[in-house]
Design an enzyme around this catalytic site. Structure first.
Site, PDB file in Angstrom:
ATOM      1  N   SER A  31      36.269  39.866  40.809  1.00 50.26           N
ATOM      2  CA  SER A  31      35.821  39.005  39.705  1.00 50.26           C
ATOM      3  C   SER A  31      35.212  39.805  38.561  1.00 50.26           C
ATOM      4  CB  SER A  31      34.820  37.974  40.233  1.00 50.26           C
ATOM      5  OG  SER A  31      33.713  38.611  40.857  1.00 50.26           O
ATOM      6  N   ASP A  81      36.374  49.469  37.640  1.00 52.31           N
ATOM      7  CA  ASP A  81      36.529  48.640  38.838  1.00 52.31           C
ATOM      8  C   ASP A  81      35.157  48.152  39.293  1.00 52.31           C
ATOM      9  OD1 ASP A  81      37.636  47.434  41.064  1.00 52.31           O
ATOM     10  OD2 ASP A  81      38.419  49.277  41.942  1.00 52.31           O
ATOM     11  N   ASP A  84      31.194  46.384  45.879  1.00 54.79           N
ATOM     12  CA  ASP A  84      30.392  45.462  46.693  1.00 54.79           C
ATOM     13  C   ASP A  84      28.974  45.962  46.865  1.00 54.79           C
ATOM     14  OD1 ASP A  84      32.561  43.582  47.307  1.00 54.79           O
ATOM     15  OD2 ASP A  84      33.443  45.354  48.223  1.00 54.79           O
ATOM     16  N   LYS A  94      33.437  49.393  48.764  1.00 56.23           N
ATOM     17  CA  LYS A  94      34.410  48.560  48.074  1.00 56.23           C
ATOM     18  C   LYS A  94      35.353  47.945  49.108  1.00 56.23           C
ATOM     19  CE  LYS A  94      36.548  49.781  44.422  1.00 56.23           C
ATOM     20  NZ  LYS A  94      36.471  48.366  43.998  1.00 56.23           N
ATOM     21  N   GLY A  95      36.152  46.994  48.633  1.00 61.23           N
ATOM     22  CA  GLY A  95      37.164  46.412  49.502  1.00 61.23           C
ATOM     23  C   GLY A  95      36.880  44.986  49.903  1.00 61.23           C
ATOM     24  N   GLU A 103      42.998  50.691  45.292  1.00 66.21           N
ATOM     25  CA  GLU A 103      41.878  51.100  44.422  1.00 66.21           C
ATOM     26  C   GLU A 103      41.572  52.581  44.599  1.00 66.21           C
ATOM     27  OE1 GLU A 103      39.510  46.843  44.193  1.00 66.21           O
ATOM     28  OE2 GLU A 103      39.000  48.246  45.780  1.00 66.21           O
ATOM     29  N   LYS A 121      24.123  44.255  43.204  1.00 65.87           N
ATOM     30  CA  LYS A 121      24.972  45.182  43.976  1.00 65.87           C
ATOM     31  C   LYS A 121      24.303  46.545  44.202  1.00 65.87           C
ATOM     32  CE  LYS A 121      28.720  42.469  43.999  1.00 65.87           C
ATOM     33  NZ  LYS A 121      29.821  42.655  43.091  1.00 65.87           N
TER      34      LYS A 121
HETATM   35  C1  5RP Z   1      38.095  44.634  45.735  1.00 69.59           C
HETATM   36  C2  5RP Z   1      36.791  45.271  45.435  1.00 69.59           C
HETATM   37  C3  5RP Z   1      35.925  44.598  44.437  1.00 69.59           C
HETATM   38  O1  5RP Z   1      35.728  45.480  43.378  1.00 69.59           O
HETATM   39  C4  5RP Z   1      34.628  44.225  45.054  1.00 69.59           C
HETATM   40  O2  5RP Z   1      34.906  43.399  46.174  1.00 69.59           O
HETATM   41  C5  5RP Z   1      33.716  43.495  44.076  1.00 69.59           C
HETATM   42  O3  5RP Z   1      34.210  42.235  43.809  1.00 69.59           O
HETATM   43  P1  5RP Z   1      33.512  41.275  42.765  1.00 69.59           P
HETATM   44  O4  5RP Z   1      33.584  41.961  41.443  1.00 69.59           O
HETATM   45  O5  5RP Z   1      34.354  40.020  42.817  1.00 69.59           O
HETATM   46  O6  5RP Z   1      32.091  41.052  43.219  1.00 69.59           O
HETATM   47  O7  5RP Z   1      36.426  46.289  45.969  1.00 69.59           O
HETATM   48  O8  5RP Z   1      38.756  45.298  46.771  1.00 69.59           O
END
Ligand code: 5RP
Length: 228
Positions: A31, A81, A84, A94-95, A103, A121
């Site tokens: 997102s 990017d 998490d 991440k992931g 990624e 985060k």
């Molecule tokens: C996807 C990721 C995302 O960057 C991570 O999950 C963060 O997501 P968001 O921006 O929706 O909080 O690693 O694989």
């Protein structure tokens, strides 16, 4: 819009301002990355983008952006990017969105990588967010057992859980499965990363270490910059 979403958007917009005409740009997934992609698309620059997931590729195409394949464009100048968790030294988990393999391939191919996130985060120790581990579908229960053994060596006594959505195992864009390991605290991320990669059947894990060059963190008072 929630406070977190506003912070994600602010970070995404700030990151879009880093992109210059003529660049090759890696587009993250999730997102927060979507805010970046939207803000970047609105700038109408002459750039080529490399997407880290089919979801991001679909979004970029809908915005009229030009996409290239990893390894078939000029080197990637900048990747932006989400994450998490963002820990000390810009170590990352991440992931959460399941795109960790693509990624990491794109991040590793980039001259510069910038992580964008909302303030929640940022953590002092990685591990509260369950660590995603992408594994082959074939023999995945055996791989899970081997991952358990590795985690136990690090005094992490949890069994990673197969990621399920809508009653079925989640498949990544590469057709693999994901196990999420609720580690709690990851005291030795580099050693754990190395050990996980040594397990046959582990395709990739969500520890991104020594890869982020900068973080743009959206917070209540605006966007702040973190360096490793
Ligand atoms: C996807 C990721 C995302 O960057 C991570 O999950 C963060 O997501 P968001 O921006 O929706 O909080 O690693 O694989």
């Amino acid at each position: 819009m929630s406070d977190a979403d506003a912070q994600k958007r602010a970070a995404g917009v700030a990151a879009a301002a880093l992109v210059e005409d003529g660049m090759v740009v890696g587009l993250g997934t999730g997102s927060t990355a979507a805010w970046f992609v939207k803000a970047l698309g609105a700038r109408r620059l002459r750039i080529t983008c490399v997407a880290t997931s089919t979801a991001t590729a679909d979004l970029a195409i809908s915005l009229g952006m030009t996409l290239g394949e990893l390894g078939e464009t000029r080197p990637i100048d900048l990747t932006v990017d989400g994450a998490d968790e963002i820990g000390p030294g810009l170590s990352l988990i991440k992931g959460g969105g399941g795109a960790l393999l693509r990624e990491k391939l794109v991040w590793e191919a980039s001259r510069r990588s910038v992580v964008i996130a909302d303030a929640a985060k940022v953590v002092t120790t990685l591990g509260k967010f369950a660590l995603p581990i992408e594994v082959t579908a074939f023999g995945h229960k055996t791989v899970q057992n081997r991952i358990c053994d590795v985690l136990a060596e690090f005094d992490i006594g949890v069994a990673p859980r197969l990621r399920i959505k809508d009653g079925a195992p989640v498949r990544t864009d590469g057709g693999n499965l994901i196990y999420d390991a609720a580690c709690g605290r990851i005291e030795e991320p580099a050693a754990l990363a190395f050990a996980l990669k040594s397990v046959t059947g582990v395709v990739e894990h969500g520890l991104f270490l020594d890869l982020a060059d900068q973080a743009l963190i959206g917070g209540p008072a605006g966007v702040t910059t973190l360096e490793p």
